[in-house]
Write an enzyme that holds these catalytic residues in place. Structure first.
Site, PDB file in Angstrom:
ATOM      1  N   GLU A 131      -0.379  -9.434  -1.446  1.00 16.90           N
ATOM      2  CA  GLU A 131      -1.801  -9.795  -1.334  1.00 16.90           C
ATOM      3  C   GLU A 131      -2.495  -9.763  -2.698  1.00 16.90           C
ATOM      4  OE1 GLU A 131      -3.239  -8.392   3.007  1.00 16.90           O
ATOM      5  OE2 GLU A 131      -2.195  -6.836   1.853  1.00 16.90           O
ATOM      6  N   GLU A 178       3.867  -5.622   7.151  1.00 19.44           N
ATOM      7  CA  GLU A 178       2.962  -4.662   7.799  1.00 19.44           C
ATOM      8  C   GLU A 178       3.241  -4.519   9.295  1.00 19.44           C
ATOM      9  OE1 GLU A 178       0.654  -6.026   4.149  1.00 19.44           O
ATOM     10  OE2 GLU A 178       2.172  -6.799   5.499  1.00 19.44           O
ATOM     11  N   GLY A 235       0.503  -5.247   0.516  1.00 18.27           N
ATOM     12  CA  GLY A 235      -0.630  -5.282  -0.416  1.00 18.27           C
ATOM     13  C   GLY A 235      -0.245  -5.808  -1.777  1.00 18.27           C
ATOM     14  N   ALA A 281       0.851  -1.179   0.000  1.00 20.64           N
ATOM     15  CA  ALA A 281       0.000   0.000   0.000  1.00 20.64           C
ATOM     16  C   ALA A 281       0.890   1.233   0.000  1.00 20.64           C
ATOM     17  CB  ALA A 281      -0.868  -0.006   1.248  1.00 20.64           C
TER      18      ALA A 281
HETATM   19  N1  T1G Z   1       4.596   3.474   0.200  1.00 22.05           N
HETATM   20  C1  T1G Z   1       5.091   4.709  -0.072  1.00 22.05           C
HETATM   21  N2  T1G Z   1       6.396   4.972  -0.403  1.00 22.05           N
HETATM   22  C2  T1G Z   1       7.216   3.928  -0.445  1.00 22.05           C
HETATM   23  C3  T1G Z   1       6.779   2.607  -0.151  1.00 22.05           C
HETATM   24  C4  T1G Z   1       5.397   2.404   0.181  1.00 22.05           C
HETATM   25  N3  T1G Z   1       4.899   1.188   0.441  1.00 22.05           N
HETATM   26  N4  T1G Z   1       7.842   1.790  -0.259  1.00 22.05           N
HETATM   27  C5  T1G Z   1       8.894   2.556  -0.606  1.00 22.05           C
HETATM   28  N5  T1G Z   1       8.528   3.832  -0.724  1.00 22.05           N
HETATM   29  C6  T1G Z   1       9.382   4.961  -1.101  1.00 22.05           C
HETATM   30  C7  T1G Z   1      10.448   5.278  -0.046  1.00 22.05           C
HETATM   31  O1  T1G Z   1       9.961   6.142   0.915  1.00 22.05           O
HETATM   32  C8  T1G Z   1      11.542   5.903  -0.903  1.00 22.05           C
HETATM   33  O2  T1G Z   1      11.176   7.230  -1.146  1.00 22.05           O
HETATM   34  C9  T1G Z   1      11.443   5.156  -2.212  1.00 22.05           C
HETATM   35  O3  T1G Z   1      10.126   4.568  -2.240  1.00 22.05           O
HETATM   36  C10 T1G Z   1      12.432   4.048  -2.339  1.00 22.05           C
HETATM   37  O4  T1G Z   1      12.327   3.232  -1.189  1.00 22.05           O
HETATM   38  C11 T1G Z   1      -2.845  -3.436   2.309  1.00 22.05           C
HETATM   39  C12 T1G Z   1      -1.672  -2.072   4.413  1.00 22.05           C
HETATM   40  C13 T1G Z   1      10.284  -1.742  -1.418  1.00 22.05           C
HETATM   41  C14 T1G Z   1      12.051  -2.970  -0.209  1.00 22.05           C
HETATM   42  O5  T1G Z   1       6.112  -1.970   4.114  1.00 22.05           O
HETATM   43  O6  T1G Z   1      10.390  -2.094   2.302  1.00 22.05           O
HETATM   44  O7  T1G Z   1       0.679  -2.950   2.088  1.00 22.05           O
HETATM   45  O8  T1G Z   1      13.058   8.318   0.044  1.00 22.05           O
HETATM   46  O9  T1G Z   1      14.594   3.848  -0.279  1.00 22.05           O
HETATM   47  O10 T1G Z   1      15.938   0.375  -0.244  1.00 22.05           O
HETATM   48  O11 T1G Z   1      -2.034  -5.109   3.673  1.00 22.05           O
HETATM   49  O12 T1G Z   1      11.048   0.540   0.242  1.00 22.05           O
HETATM   50  O13 T1G Z   1      13.151   8.008  -2.398  1.00 22.05           O
HETATM   51  O14 T1G Z   1      11.491   9.621  -1.405  1.00 22.05           O
HETATM   52  O15 T1G Z   1      13.243   1.973   0.734  1.00 22.05           O
HETATM   53  O16 T1G Z   1      15.293  -0.199  -2.611  1.00 22.05           O
HETATM   54  C15 T1G Z   1       3.697  -2.715   3.119  1.00 22.05           C
HETATM   55  C16 T1G Z   1       7.921  -0.776   2.263  1.00 22.05           C
HETATM   56  C17 T1G Z   1       2.879  -1.473   3.143  1.00 22.05           C
HETATM   57  C18 T1G Z   1       7.236  -2.031   2.027  1.00 22.05           C
HETATM   58  C19 T1G Z   1      12.602  -0.906  -1.526  1.00 22.05           C
HETATM   59  N6  T1G Z   1       4.907  -2.513   2.361  1.00 22.05           N
HETATM   60  N7  T1G Z   1       9.029  -0.545   1.373  1.00 22.05           N
HETATM   61  O17 T1G Z   1      13.712  -0.652  -0.730  1.00 22.05           O
HETATM   62  O18 T1G Z   1      14.271   1.721  -1.541  1.00 22.05           O
HETATM   63  S1  T1G Z   1       1.434  -1.693   4.140  1.00 22.05           S
HETATM   64  C20 T1G Z   1       6.049  -2.158   2.930  1.00 22.05           C
HETATM   65  C21 T1G Z   1      10.201  -1.196   1.500  1.00 22.05           C
HETATM   66  C22 T1G Z   1       0.392  -2.651   3.183  1.00 22.05           C
HETATM   67  C23 T1G Z   1      -1.652  -4.013   2.942  1.00 22.05           C
HETATM   68  C24 T1G Z   1      -0.888  -3.105   3.844  1.00 22.05           C
HETATM   69  C25 T1G Z   1      11.316  -0.735   0.623  1.00 22.05           C
HETATM   70  C26 T1G Z   1      11.524  -1.602  -0.641  1.00 22.05           C
HETATM   71  P1  T1G Z   1      12.275   8.325  -1.220  1.00 22.05           P
HETATM   72  P2  T1G Z   1      13.671   2.722  -0.465  1.00 22.05           P
HETATM   73  P3  T1G Z   1      14.916   0.293  -1.301  1.00 22.05           P
END
Ligand code: T1G
Length: 692
Positions: A108, A128, A105, A66
């Site tokens: 999912e 999450e 997500g 998400a």
């Molecule tokens: N939402 C918004 N921005 C995100 C994002 C996300 N999910 N993931 C990464 N970014 C932005 C981050 O802030 C950065 O921005 C840029 O992308 C690069 O990320 C419905 C509710 C994917 C492994 O928790 O673990 O889904 O600093 O520097 O080291 O059930 O990002 O460049 O402006 O981290 O290569 C669950 C979170 C959400 C994954 C990549 N998902 N992301 O790592 O790059 S909750 C997560 C990561 C959800 C559902 C629920 C990592 C990455 P900027 P980065 P990276």
């Protein structure tokens, strides 16, 4: 190529529709992506020429979850549940084609599809829990149906992604396709599905693995027992287990409703707000305002480490783990041998736990060159001094290093407190001098305070931040001041803790409050662990503090079996009647009328002066942003991530409340509580630290 919307394209390869999401940087499920996904699936399902649909992402990764930035904001775009219904309700197989990281997500959505293929480098995860929430799109209901309750609980509670290979073994995916050939592989898989009239397999219909767990509450009891310590203070894991339990006990749609309820509850909690704040803070901390990303960096192929003590050894291991050669230097053979033996013992222990192979150990030890002469670091690109915390000794070493080290080499000090500019001033290359403050044990603790001197050059900062990332650290750039950021704030807490045990509390009262607040241990247990005799000498000791009296009685902490606490053989701490008497006698001698001290006062007196000091650090420019201070405390001092860090906590409590309390304490206890001008200004402008 037909654009469905700005981030979604729908194309056709014969009778196969290819729905491509393209929303950099990580195809997060933003409003546009969700809307495009729903519309694209709808269009493809409705197109009579289409027999199967491939869902694929452009850029570096499949959907990484998400859009975290949308949480807490009014909902926009098409809810994901509509895409779920369109996929599961459709009459054509949808094949998810995964590369990069299918997370949250994103995973999912893949589980909603009838089939999943991936390249071997792909990773799958439900992180999450790291955001203080649980899955919100069926992860807790579908994953247990695919891989069983225990494996699903492990994946959901750890939040750690697993490999494409593991996904295939677990039946999470149906095929691994050739690396770099995802699209072709997915189209071939779809082709086969069409030709073989493959069934529209829905994960929601799989029952055997959840039925196997029905009537076995012991499964969940064991999971709770195994994770209770790790999740002390956290809320989300309870919600996750209740949702997984629902997958076992309830029909799918009711389980989905239960998951949703748990998700909705958790997404509004302070814990989740804190952990989402930390997610972005961990990414912001690397950005240095006046050192742009394209600042040239220096190649670091060999690192010199001066001192093979506890810190020198741990620091060396970081570089060895990253495949960087290390020249370690000590003053005596005995000290050198002791240092090398500790490094090898640490590696052997890690190998015994199966986290390294014996070959890995030899590779790392093979990169380590021992030496007894500073000249040995003359060909190093980066030198870290990790000797005894004494300015004269450090200056002497830097004078020598300046003559020995090659032109362009970076000289860093691992000092925890001392003035980097003063150290740099004895060299002819102050622009190549900075601080790299590692935290003990240096090969374990993630935090690195990178201390920028007045003359430190930008390429040197860029190089050091890059090197920190390479050795797996999280680096925060800080300015030169006594104790930099972390220790400077720690000093405030320790001071108040020592005053509180004089005024009426006992060490174990203060520690209980700080421990219950979520830190791994309180100030007195921490002092006993570090040793009460750091900086103490028998010759100059005058029983002027409780700490001095304890040292004089040879109660120097855990290492002597007694300090502020008494310790049993297993080093379990017990409140000490001896210490209680020492404190009462000392207070009486000082003429202190002891009084009852509430837990609330203990917490506020230990935490608010830290926040106030954080405000001073920000107004002096010794930290770039409040969230950097929070990253320092979470990764260097065990501040609970679900409280976001001291500065985030101040915003949660309310800067006005912190200021009011500081003023109240100042009125009765003086200067130590004088509010920082920045704190006054924030309250006056009704602002928060995170808006600075
Ligand atoms: N939402 C918004 N921005 C995100 C994002 C996300 N999910 N993931 C990464 N970014 C932005 C981050 O802030 C950065 O921005 C840029 O992308 C690069 O990320 C419905 C509710 C994917 C492994 O928790 O673990 O889904 O600093 O520097 O080291 O059930 O990002 O460049 O402006 O981290 O290569 C669950 C979170 C959400 C994954 C990549 N998902 N992301 O790592 O790059 S909750 C997560 C990561 C959800 C559902 C629920 C990592 C990455 P900027 P980065 P990276």
């Amino acid at each position: 190529m037909a654009a469905v919307n700005s981030v979604t394209d729908l194309t056709r390869e014969g009778d196969i529709a290819v729905l491509t999401l393209d929303s950099p940087p990580v195809n997060a499920l933003s409003a546009d992506v969700r809307t495009g996904l729903r519309a694209g699936i709808g269009d493809a399902m409705a197109d009579p020429a289409v027999k199967a649909i491939v869902l694929i992402c452009a850029g570096r990764t499949f959907i990484a979850g998400a859009d975290i930035a949308e949480f807490g904001k009014p909902p926009r775009g098409t809810p994901l549940s509509e895409s779920q219904a369109a996929i599961e309700g459709g009459n054509k197989p949808v094949i998810a084609a995964v590369h990069g990281t299918a997370l949250g997500g994103g995973f999912e959505v893949a589980l909603m599809c009838h089939y999943r293929v991936a390249v071997p480098s792909a990773r799958f995860g439900l992180p999450e829990i790291k955001l203080g929430i649980i899955q919100g799109a069926g992860g807790t209901q579908r994953l247990p149906r695919l891989i069983g309750v225990e494996n699903a609980a492990e994946a959901i509670l750890s939040g750690t992604p697993f490999s494409g290979k593991r996904a295939l073994e677990w039946g999470v995916i149906d095929a691994l396709v050739e690396e770099g050939k995802l699209r072709e592989g997915a189209l071939a898989f779809a082709r086969k599905a069409i030709d073989s009239k493959a069934p529209l397999r829905k994960v929601r219909d799989l029952q055997d693995k959840v039925e196997a767990a029905r009537g076995h509450p012991e499964i969940f009891e064991k999971i709770r027992r195994d994770n209770a310590r790790k999740f002390r203070g956290f809320e989300a894991w309870h919600g996750a287990l209740r949702a997984i339990q629902a997958a076992v006990d309830l029909p799918f749609d009711e389980g989905m409703k239960r998951e949703r309820e748990e998700f909705q509850k958790l997404v509004t909690t302070d814990q989740s707000k804190a952990q989402r704040y930390v997610f972005f803070a961990e990414r912001k901390v690397w950005k240095v305002a006046d050192v742009p990303d394209d600042t040239p960096t220096l190649p670091i192929k060999k690192v010199g480490v001066i001192g093979a003590g506890t810190m020198g050894g741990g620091i060396s291991m970081n570089f060895l783990n990253a495949g960087i050669a290390v020249q370690i230097v000590e003053t005596s053979q005995q000290a050198l041998d002791r240092g090398l033996a500790t490094i090898r013992r640490n590696y052997d222990n890690t190998a015994k736990k199966g986290r390294l192979t014996p070959a890995d150990v030899e590779t790392r030890m093979g990169l380590l060159s021992p030496g007894l002469n500073l000249d040995a670091v003359s060909d190093c690109d980066f030198v870290v001094e990790a000797v005894y915390e004494n300015m004269d000794i450090k200056k002497d070493i830097f004078r020598k290093l300046d003559k020995i080290a090659k032109k362009g080499a970076i000289l860093a000090s691992n000092t925890s407190y001392l003035n980097i500019d003063e150290i740099a001033s004895v060299t002819s290359r102050p622009d190549h001098v900075l601080g790299t403050h590692f935290f003990s044990p240096a090969n374990v603790m993630r935090l690195l305070e990178v201390v920028r001197g007045d003359k430190t050059a930008k390429p040197v900062i860029a190089t050091t931040m890059q090197l920190a990332r390479k050795i797996g650290k999280i680096a925060a750039l800080v300015g030169v001041c006594h104790g930099f950021v972390g220790n400077r704030m720690l000093h405030e807490r320790q001071r108040e803790a020592n005053k509180l045990i004089l005024e009426g509390a006992m060490p174990w009262d203060v520690d209980r409050v700080i421990y219950d607040f979520g830190l791994p241990m309180g100030p007195f247990a921490m002092s006993d662990l570090a040793g009460l005799d750091i900086g103490w000498s028998k010759q100059t000791s005058k029983s002027s503090t409780i700490r001095e009296i304890l040292c004089e009685l040879d109660r120097r902490g855990q290492k002597t079996g007694a300090g502020f606490y008494d310790y049993d053989e297993a080093r379990n701490a017990k409140p000490s009647p001896v210490v209680e008497k020492i404190i009462l006698d000392f207070a009486a001698k000082k003429g202190v009328n002891r009084r009852a001290v509430s837990d609330e006062e203990i917490l506020e007196r230990c935490i608010y002066p830290m926040i106030n000091e954080g405000a001073k650090i920000l107004e002096e420019g010794k930290a770039q942003r409040a969230s950097d201070i929070d990253i320092i405390w979470i990764n260097g001092y065990g501040w609970p991530v679900y409280r976001g860090g001291p500065m985030f906590y101040a915003d949660l409590v309310g800067p006005d409340k912190v200021l009011a309390k500081m003023k109240e304490f100042e009125a009765t206890m003086g200067e130590d509580f004088k509010p920082a001008p920045l704190l006054e200004r924030l309250v006056a402008e009704k602002k928060q630290f995170q808006n600075l």
